[in-house]
Write a protein that holds these residues in place. Structure first.
Motif, PDB file in Angstrom:
ATOM      1  N   GLN A 241       0.802  -1.210   0.000  1.00 40.04           N
ATOM      2  CA  GLN A 241       0.000   0.000   0.000  1.00 40.04           C
ATOM      3  C   GLN A 241       0.842   1.270   0.000  1.00 40.04           C
ATOM      4  O   GLN A 241       0.387   2.320  -0.433  1.00 40.04           O
ATOM      5  CB  GLN A 241      -0.940   0.003   1.218  1.00 40.04           C
ATOM      6  CG  GLN A 241      -1.998  -1.081   1.185  1.00 40.04           C
ATOM      7  CD  GLN A 241      -2.920  -0.937  -0.015  1.00 40.04           C
ATOM      8  OE1 GLN A 241      -3.405   0.159  -0.301  1.00 40.04           O
ATOM      9  NE2 GLN A 241      -3.164  -2.031  -0.712  1.00 40.04           N
ATOM     10  N   THR A 242       2.054   1.186   0.517  1.00 40.46           N
ATOM     11  CA  THR A 242       2.897   2.384   0.606  1.00 40.46           C
ATOM     12  C   THR A 242       3.873   2.519  -0.560  1.00 40.46           C
ATOM     13  O   THR A 242       4.696   3.431  -0.576  1.00 40.46           O
ATOM     14  CB  THR A 242       3.699   2.381   1.916  1.00 40.46           C
ATOM     15  OG1 THR A 242       4.456   1.158   2.020  1.00 40.46           O
ATOM     16  CG2 THR A 242       2.776   2.505   3.122  1.00 40.46           C
ATOM     17  N   LEU A 245       3.920   5.898  -2.174  1.00 43.02           N
ATOM     18  CA  LEU A 245       4.488   6.977  -1.363  1.00 43.02           C
ATOM     19  C   LEU A 245       6.010   7.057  -1.499  1.00 43.02           C
ATOM     20  O   LEU A 245       6.597   8.130  -1.399  1.00 43.02           O
ATOM     21  CB  LEU A 245       4.117   6.778   0.107  1.00 43.02           C
ATOM     22  CG  LEU A 245       2.632   6.933   0.468  1.00 43.02           C
ATOM     23  CD1 LEU A 245       2.423   6.606   1.929  1.00 43.02           C
ATOM     24  CD2 LEU A 245       2.145   8.330   0.166  1.00 43.02           C
ATOM     25  N   LYS A 251       6.148  10.343  -5.772  1.00 41.69           N
ATOM     26  CA  LYS A 251       6.188  10.961  -4.445  1.00 41.69           C
ATOM     27  C   LYS A 251       5.740  12.425  -4.472  1.00 41.69           C
ATOM     28  O   LYS A 251       5.471  13.010  -3.424  1.00 41.69           O
ATOM     29  CB  LYS A 251       7.583  10.847  -3.842  1.00 41.69           C
ATOM     30  CG  LYS A 251       8.675  11.619  -4.580  1.00 41.69           C
ATOM     31  CD  LYS A 251       9.998  11.393  -3.879  1.00 41.69           C
ATOM     32  CE  LYS A 251      11.118  12.184  -4.570  1.00 41.69           C
ATOM     33  NZ  LYS A 251      12.392  11.959  -3.884  1.00 41.69           N
ATOM     34  N   VAL A 259       4.515   9.054   9.826  1.00 41.86           N
ATOM     35  CA  VAL A 259       4.378   7.649  10.213  1.00 41.86           C
ATOM     36  C   VAL A 259       4.224   7.601  11.730  1.00 41.86           C
ATOM     37  O   VAL A 259       5.018   8.216  12.456  1.00 41.86           O
ATOM     38  CB  VAL A 259       5.599   6.816   9.775  1.00 41.86           C
ATOM     39  CG1 VAL A 259       5.526   5.410  10.364  1.00 41.86           C
ATOM     40  CG2 VAL A 259       5.678   6.748   8.262  1.00 41.86           C
ATOM     41  N   ASP A 298      -5.534   6.986   4.758  1.00 40.49           N
ATOM     42  CA  ASP A 298      -4.495   6.569   5.693  1.00 40.49           C
ATOM     43  C   ASP A 298      -4.322   5.057   5.633  1.00 40.49           C
ATOM     44  O   ASP A 298      -5.244   4.328   5.248  1.00 40.49           O
ATOM     45  CB  ASP A 298      -4.861   6.987   7.127  1.00 40.49           C
ATOM     46  CG  ASP A 298      -4.890   8.505   7.302  1.00 40.49           C
ATOM     47  OD1 ASP A 298      -4.229   9.188   6.519  1.00 40.49           O
ATOM     48  OD2 ASP A 298      -5.589   8.977   8.219  1.00 40.49           O
ATOM     49  N   ILE A 299      -3.148   4.591   6.004  1.00 43.80           N
ATOM     50  CA  ILE A 299      -2.839   3.161   5.920  1.00 43.80           C
ATOM     51  C   ILE A 299      -2.546   2.640   7.325  1.00 43.80           C
ATOM     52  O   ILE A 299      -1.629   3.124   7.998  1.00 43.80           O
ATOM     53  CB  ILE A 299      -1.625   2.918   5.005  1.00 43.80           C
ATOM     54  CG1 ILE A 299      -1.909   3.482   3.605  1.00 43.80           C
ATOM     55  CG2 ILE A 299      -1.292   1.425   4.928  1.00 43.80           C
ATOM     56  CD1 ILE A 299      -0.676   3.553   2.722  1.00 43.80           C
ATOM     57  N   VAL A 311       0.277   5.114   8.528  1.00 40.91           N
ATOM     58  CA  VAL A 311       0.902   6.046   7.595  1.00 40.91           C
ATOM     59  C   VAL A 311      -0.138   7.094   7.230  1.00 40.91           C
ATOM     60  O   VAL A 311      -1.237   6.765   6.773  1.00 40.91           O
ATOM     61  CB  VAL A 311       1.407   5.326   6.332  1.00 40.91           C
ATOM     62  CG1 VAL A 311       2.060   6.315   5.375  1.00 40.91           C
ATOM     63  CG2 VAL A 311       2.395   4.229   6.706  1.00 40.91           C
ATOM     64  N   PRO A 313      -0.648  10.251   4.936  1.00 41.89           N
ATOM     65  CA  PRO A 313      -0.183  11.134   3.854  1.00 41.89           C
ATOM     66  C   PRO A 313      -0.716  12.554   4.023  1.00 41.89           C
ATOM     67  O   PRO A 313      -1.835  12.771   4.511  1.00 41.89           O
ATOM     68  CB  PRO A 313      -0.760  10.476   2.590  1.00 41.89           C
ATOM     69  CG  PRO A 313      -1.117   9.077   2.999  1.00 41.89           C
ATOM     70  CD  PRO A 313      -1.491   9.170   4.436  1.00 41.89           C
ATOM     71  N   LEU A 362      10.547   3.234   3.378  1.00 37.93           N
ATOM     72  CA  LEU A 362       9.604   2.921   4.448  1.00 37.93           C
ATOM     73  C   LEU A 362      10.344   2.501   5.706  1.00 37.93           C
ATOM     74  O   LEU A 362       9.979   2.905   6.826  1.00 37.93           O
ATOM     75  CB  LEU A 362       8.644   1.808   3.996  1.00 37.93           C
ATOM     76  CG  LEU A 362       7.634   1.335   5.045  1.00 37.93           C
ATOM     77  CD1 LEU A 362       6.721   2.466   5.475  1.00 37.93           C
ATOM     78  CD2 LEU A 362       6.815   0.154   4.507  1.00 37.93           C
TER      79      LEU A 362
END
Length: 388
Positions: A241-242, A245, A251, A259, A298-299, A311, A313, A362
């Protein structure tokens, strides 16, 4: 046309043979515990459809009423089960849906009455065509309902049903040109009937096998990306999922993000005092509360043990700090009730802000958040610290 000189009885027996092979092949899939919902209905449907074709061709050897009764009844019931299997697969099946079986039985009773009253076979065949078309419409509608893009098996199922409906409509029109119609005579109508039977057996069986394969692939994808206990992403899902990012080409979508690394305070003591079953329930409750407090983009993931990663963003460090303090306060003020026990839970949170202009990964972001989390725990727990 030479094709009209083919023996209809032989072709119908060929359809029976095809049906037996397909039923056996699908039934073999039932030995695997990882079969999709609806498979039992589909296997039963193909089995009963095959019996229907067998009794239809059997009118050459036993009384007409026997063939009419069992041939049509089994054919209708087989089509019913295919539709019910789709409902089961889509998790929409209700007890009332089984009422369609009663309609099929009633139709067969009407056919027997028409036979007794001396109504011509072509009229009975028209009624059968209408009923099968209605069942085909139901199947096609359910196959297309809420279909995901990857579900090409359901697409194939629906298109097969539409093709069968078209063939049945063409067969219905040919009745007008053959007043002496009979099921076992060689004519265009019966050739269309054989065509429809082959399409049903081959097209729908391939569709069902594809549906099963895609269902299993989707299940495996879910198992790989989600934590089975809490229902949120696991580490693999977090990485998937990230990806955007941390992709240099993407990006620019976010100028910065934060985070948050979250740890349940004294979780080991909860396990020691109340057992791991209670600990698992606490994890699920905390994950649910975190899920309630994040935005749609959001994750949230379980990072391991009692640790969670969020996470966020396009959220500044100050906004994230406000969010984290609010979540900490909410969790601390709402005890978790498990098996009559009231368990007070607190969390510690470490935050790290990352700018898009920096070279990062990450793992780098998580390491910074983990450092801040260690500071929060060293400062007494139930608090938020930011990486500086």
């Amino acid at each position: 046309m030479d094709i009209l000189h083919l023996d209809i009885k032989s072709m119908m027996l060929m359809c029976v043979f095809i049906g037996v092979l397909i039923t056996g092949g699908l039934a073999a899939l039932l030995r695997d515990r990882y079969v999709c919902p609806g498979m039992h209905h589909w296997v039963s449907g193909f089995c009963i459809l095959t019996m229907g074709v067998f009794f239809a061709v059997g009118r050459a050897f036993y009384p007409l009423w026997v063939s009419l009764l069992f041939g049509n009844l089994f054919s209708f019931l087989g089509a019913n089960l295919l539709w019910l299997g789709l409902l089961k697969y889509n998790q929409r099946i209700k007890t009332r849906h089984y009422g369609v079986i009663g309609i099929s039985v009633l139709t067969v009773v009407v056919l027997l009455f028409m036979l007794k009253m001396g109504i011509t076979e072509i009229k009975r065949a028209e009624l059968v065509s209408v009923v099968f078309n209605l069942q085909g419409i139901l199947c096609a509608r359910e196959a297309f309902r809420d279909r995901a893009k990857y579900e090409s098996g359901r697409l194939m199922f629906g298109l097969t049903c539409i093709l069968v409906i078209i063939g049945s409509c063409l067969r219905f029109l040919t009745y007008r040109y053959d007043e002496s119609y009979s099921l076992l005579t060689t004519n265009i109508s019966n050739l269309l009937l054989i065509f429809n039977a082959i399409i049903v057996f081959l097209g729908l069986s391939f569709s069902i096998m594809l549906i099963t394969s895609q269902w299993l692939q989707q299940k495996l994808a879910v198992f790989a990306a989600y934590d089975s206990l809490t229902g949120i992403y696991n580490r693999h899902g977090l990485n998937e999922q990230t990806t955007a990012l941390f992709d240099p080409r993407k990006k620019r979508m976010f100028s910065h993000f934060c985070v948050a690394m979250i740890d349940i305070d004294y979780f080991k003591k909860t396990n020691d005092d109340h057992g791991h079953h209670v600990g698992d329930l606490v994890l699920k409750e905390v994950a649910a509360k975190l899920r309630e407090n994040i935005r749609h983009n959001d994750i949230l993931a379980r990072y391991g043990g009692e640790e969670f990663i969020v996470v966020l963003p396009a959220m500044s460090q100050q906004d994230t700090l406000n969010w984290a303090e609010r979540v900490c306060k909410e969790i601390a003020q709402q005890p978790i009730y498990v098996n009559g026990l009231m368990i007070s839970v607190t969390i510690s949170v470490g935050l790290a802000e990352i700018l898009s202009t920096a070279k990062y990964s990450l793992d780098d972001a998580i390491k910074k958040a983990d450092t801040a989390l260690y500071q929060a725990k060293e400062s007494g727990r139930n608090r938020v610290c930011c990486f500086s």
